[in-house]
Design a protein around this motif. Sequence first.
Motif, PDB file in Angstrom:
ATOM      1  N   LYS A  31       0.838  -1.202   0.000  1.00  0.00           N
ATOM      2  CA  LYS A  31       0.000   0.000   0.000  1.00  0.00           C
ATOM      3  C   LYS A  31       0.874   1.254   0.000  1.00  0.00           C
ATOM      4  N   TYR A  32       1.935   1.251   0.807  1.00  0.00           N
ATOM      5  CA  TYR A  32       2.825   2.402   0.886  1.00  0.00           C
ATOM      6  C   TYR A  32       3.502   2.677  -0.453  1.00  0.00           C
ATOM      7  N   LEU A  33       3.988   1.636  -1.117  1.00  0.00           N
ATOM      8  CA  LEU A  33       4.658   1.821  -2.405  1.00  0.00           C
ATOM      9  C   LEU A  33       3.682   2.259  -3.491  1.00  0.00           C
ATOM     10  N   LYS A  34       2.431   1.862  -3.385  1.00  0.00           N
ATOM     11  CA  LYS A  34       1.434   2.307  -4.358  1.00  0.00           C
ATOM     12  C   LYS A  34       1.142   3.799  -4.174  1.00  0.00           C
ATOM     13  N   GLU A  35       1.069   4.248  -2.923  1.00  0.00           N
ATOM     14  CA  GLU A  35       0.787   5.658  -2.638  1.00  0.00           C
ATOM     15  C   GLU A  35       2.018   6.540  -2.835  1.00  0.00           C
ATOM     16  N   ASN A  36       3.207   6.014  -2.571  1.00  0.00           N
ATOM     17  CA  ASN A  36       4.461   6.769  -2.673  1.00  0.00           C
ATOM     18  C   ASN A  36       5.432   5.996  -3.554  1.00  0.00           C
ATOM     19  N   PRO A  37       5.275   6.124  -4.865  1.00  0.00           N
ATOM     20  CA  PRO A  37       6.135   5.337  -5.755  1.00  0.00           C
ATOM     21  C   PRO A  37       7.601   5.746  -5.633  1.00  0.00           C
ATOM     22  N   PRO A  38       8.496   4.830  -5.977  1.00  0.00           N
ATOM     23  CA  PRO A  38       9.916   5.174  -5.944  1.00  0.00           C
ATOM     24  C   PRO A  38      10.239   6.270  -6.962  1.00  0.00           C
ATOM     25  N   ASN A  40      11.002   8.524  -9.974  1.00  0.00           N
ATOM     26  CA  ASN A  40      10.727   8.405 -11.404  1.00  0.00           C
ATOM     27  C   ASN A  40      11.470   9.522 -12.146  1.00  0.00           C
ATOM     28  N   MET A  43      10.874  13.185 -10.997  1.00  0.00           N
ATOM     29  CA  MET A  43      11.557  13.527  -9.746  1.00  0.00           C
ATOM     30  C   MET A  43      13.038  13.819  -9.985  1.00  0.00           C
TER      31      MET A  43
END
Length: 73
Positions: A31-38, A40, A43
């Motif tokens: 869930k965390y990675l879906k909301e805060n993607p690495p 890109n 960025m």
Amino acid sequence: MATWAWILIVIIALVGGVALGFFLARQYMMKYLKENPPINEQMIRVMMAQMGRKPSEKQVRQMMAQMNKLQSK
């Protein structure tokens, strides 16, 4: 109740707690990675602009390749 029964209950509870903890932690991280993607490409462009550089597309692609290489290890 016999001592062996208590030991068995403790072991079963411990194994169940470890399994439940693993699956809850896994769900939380997904869930965390879906909301805060690495990081890109956008960025990377913003970071370089904040450092006072205007990156070329080649530089951005090189940095993304390095990031992906580090994540795959």
